[in-house]
Design an enzyme around this catalytic site. Sequence first.
Site, mmCIF file in Angstrom:
data_model
loop_
_atom_site.group_PDB
_atom_site.id
_atom_site.type_symbol
_atom_site.label_atom_id
_atom_site.label_comp_id
_atom_site.label_asym_id
_atom_site.label_seq_id
_atom_site.Cartn_x
_atom_site.Cartn_y
_atom_site.Cartn_z
ATOM 1 N N HIS A 98 -3.246 7.380 1.651
ATOM 2 C CA HIS A 98 -3.648 6.013 1.299
ATOM 3 C C HIS A 98 -5.007 5.745 1.942
ATOM 4 C CE1 HIS A 98 -3.879 1.802 0.727
ATOM 5 N NE2 HIS A 98 -3.604 1.490 1.982
ATOM 6 N N ASN A 146 -9.930 -0.310 0.073
ATOM 7 C CA ASN A 146 -8.466 -0.187 0.019
ATOM 8 C C ASN A 146 -7.980 -0.806 -1.295
ATOM 9 O OD1 ASN A 146 -5.708 -0.447 0.315
ATOM 10 N ND2 ASN A 146 -5.789 -1.245 2.407
ATOM 11 N N CYS A 171 0.805 -1.233 0.000
ATOM 12 C CA CYS A 171 0.000 0.000 0.000
ATOM 13 C C CYS A 171 0.834 1.278 0.000
ATOM 14 C CB CYS A 171 -0.961 -0.003 1.177
ATOM 15 S SG CYS A 171 -2.089 -1.384 1.146
HETATM 16 N N1 ACO Z 1 -17.846 -8.200 10.134
HETATM 17 C C1 ACO Z 1 -18.222 -8.363 11.403
HETATM 18 N N2 ACO Z 1 -17.357 -8.615 12.396
HETATM 19 C C2 ACO Z 1 -16.063 -8.688 12.086
HETATM 20 C C3 ACO Z 1 -15.603 -8.517 10.779
HETATM 21 C C4 ACO Z 1 -16.558 -8.266 9.777
HETATM 22 N N3 ACO Z 1 -16.211 -8.066 8.496
HETATM 23 N N4 ACO Z 1 -14.270 -8.639 10.763
HETATM 24 C C5 ACO Z 1 -13.884 -8.856 12.020
HETATM 25 N N5 ACO Z 1 -14.963 -8.915 12.833
HETATM 26 C C6 ACO Z 1 -15.018 -9.128 14.274
HETATM 27 C C7 ACO Z 1 -13.767 -9.794 14.785
HETATM 28 O O1 ACO Z 1 -13.885 -11.191 14.642
HETATM 29 C C8 ACO Z 1 -13.756 -9.359 16.227
HETATM 30 O O2 ACO Z 1 -14.640 -10.159 16.937
HETATM 31 P P1 ACO Z 1 -14.305 -10.629 18.460
HETATM 32 O O3 ACO Z 1 -14.171 -9.359 19.242
HETATM 33 O O4 ACO Z 1 -15.483 -11.464 18.803
HETATM 34 O O5 ACO Z 1 -13.017 -11.391 18.330
HETATM 35 C C9 ACO Z 1 -14.356 -7.945 16.188
HETATM 36 O O6 ACO Z 1 -15.033 -7.863 14.926
HETATM 37 C C10 ACO Z 1 -13.371 -6.799 16.318
HETATM 38 O O7 ACO Z 1 -12.264 -7.031 15.464
HETATM 39 P P2 ACO Z 1 -11.020 -6.060 15.504
HETATM 40 O O8 ACO Z 1 -9.965 -6.647 14.620
HETATM 41 O O9 ACO Z 1 -10.689 -5.712 16.880
HETATM 42 O O10 ACO Z 1 -11.614 -4.752 14.792
HETATM 43 P P3 ACO Z 1 -10.893 -3.382 14.556
HETATM 44 O O11 ACO Z 1 -11.670 -2.324 15.215
HETATM 45 O O12 ACO Z 1 -9.423 -3.452 14.804
HETATM 46 O O13 ACO Z 1 -11.102 -3.183 12.982
HETATM 47 C C11 ACO Z 1 -9.883 -3.346 10.911
HETATM 48 C C12 ACO Z 1 -10.550 -4.106 12.071
HETATM 49 C C13 ACO Z 1 -10.935 -2.584 10.184
HETATM 50 C C14 ACO Z 1 -9.254 -4.389 9.994
HETATM 51 C C15 ACO Z 1 -8.814 -2.389 11.449
HETATM 52 O O14 ACO Z 1 -8.004 -3.049 12.370
HETATM 53 C C16 ACO Z 1 -7.941 -1.781 10.372
HETATM 54 O O15 ACO Z 1 -8.380 -0.978 9.575
HETATM 55 N N6 ACO Z 1 -6.639 -2.096 10.392
HETATM 56 C C17 ACO Z 1 -5.655 -1.427 9.516
HETATM 57 C C18 ACO Z 1 -5.716 -1.857 8.100
HETATM 58 C C19 ACO Z 1 -4.693 -1.057 7.332
HETATM 59 O O16 ACO Z 1 -4.405 0.086 7.611
HETATM 60 N N7 ACO Z 1 -4.091 -1.597 6.335
HETATM 61 C C20 ACO Z 1 -3.093 -0.750 5.629
HETATM 62 C C21 ACO Z 1 -2.245 -1.444 4.837
HETATM 63 S S1 ACO Z 1 -3.060 -2.664 3.883
HETATM 64 C C22 ACO Z 1 -1.810 -3.315 2.890
HETATM 65 O O17 ACO Z 1 -0.684 -2.949 2.944
HETATM 66 C C23 ACO Z 1 -2.202 -4.463 2.003
#
Ligand code: ACO
Length: 326
Positions: free
Chosen positions: A253, A283, A117
């Site tokens: 990004h 993304n 990314c």
């Molecule tokens: N729908 C419903 N529930 C979900 C989903 C979904 N699609 N995905 C995960 N959950 C659940 C999880 O299982 C978890 O459940 P649990 O608490 O029972 O275990 C809960 O939701 C919370 O999950 P978290 O991972 O804590 O959620 P978070 O608030 O961290 O959000 C996210 C997740 C959106 C992926 C976030 O962490 C994020 O944006 N991370 C950064 C991504 C990024 O910046 N990438 C950049 C580079 S990408 C690249 O280089 C290819």
Amino acid sequence: MGKGRYAKIIGTGSFLPERVVTNKDLEARIATTDEWIYSRTGIRERRIVAADEKTSDLAERASCAAIEMAGIDPQLIDLIVVATTTPDQVFPSVACLLQDRLGIHGGGPAFDVQAVCAGFVYAMDIANRYVQTGGCQYALVVGAETFSRIIDWTDRETCVLFGDGAGAVLLHAAEAPGVISTHLHADGRYHELLSVPSGVSVNYEQVLRGEAYAQMQGSEVFKFAVKCMGDVVDETLTVNGIVKSSIDWLVPHQANIRIIAAMARKLDMTMDKVVVTVDRHGNTSAASIPLALDEAVRDGRIRTGQTLIMEGFGGGFTWGSVLVKM
Ligand code: ACO
């Protein structure tokens, strides 16, 4: 600044596949909700390629749009750098395929850059250095991805986040800025937090089964992304001796609206000074910054003479920024 040359953006272009996949569509396939996806990420929908559509196809369409805006003969392009994580083939590079598609036969270098990314800011850094040192006159810099092909569409933790697309910029050697500075970083210690853990030399059987999928420890990646991009914003301001208020636009990004909003707060910017496409594109990895840039240039928000900062963060980890005067 080397020979006093700057890389000036003289054209931008982008292309999105036709097919829209909304959060509602995903609700029908996996255990998720539009509310969860939108509240955590800001994403409402993304574009996904057709079965016969390739990364090079998206790159070609975006490049043609940038060349058309610049109004130049493509034969003048003497450098092509394509940032992609999802090339058509292991080799040759998308950049070489693109050079052929565009009918450019001048023999200038063409190569791909892999920084996930952060790929577009890496590609801009490289192209800028070519221009500064007199290595090229016209550089085509592209971010193009078919990320949907390395996604497990049954994994709700990753599949809701990504989309496909391409963006391109055309740089020309000029006496006035132009790209003002670039700032790149990497820290390979964190390679396991965000990866496709299979390929030519690792877990090759997954590749053969068609299961070479992206994996991410989302909350860890989130924390690093906010920290690293915040630091690179500070570095960009400090190195150039400029104040936050001199930045007209943030073109980040597009991974997550909460990360984007944190960067805007860091720059004391209101969200109307931030180009946001994550709601409609998801993304798109290396394509997300040039896609956002092209949108804001074409709708008249970003204008000649304005200063903008682009910043990216991706697997590796890799991250960086580009400060540009339009
Ligand atoms: N729908 C419903 N529930 C979900 C989903 C979904 N699609 N995905 C995960 N959950 C659940 C999880 O299982 C978890 O459940 P649990 O608490 O029972 O275990 C809960 O939701 C919370 O999950 P978290 O991972 O804590 O959620 P978070 O608030 O961290 O959000 C996210 C997740 C959106 C992926 C976030 O962490 C994020 O944006 N991370 C950064 C991504 C990024 O910046 N990438 C950049 C580079 S990408 C690249 O280089 C290819």
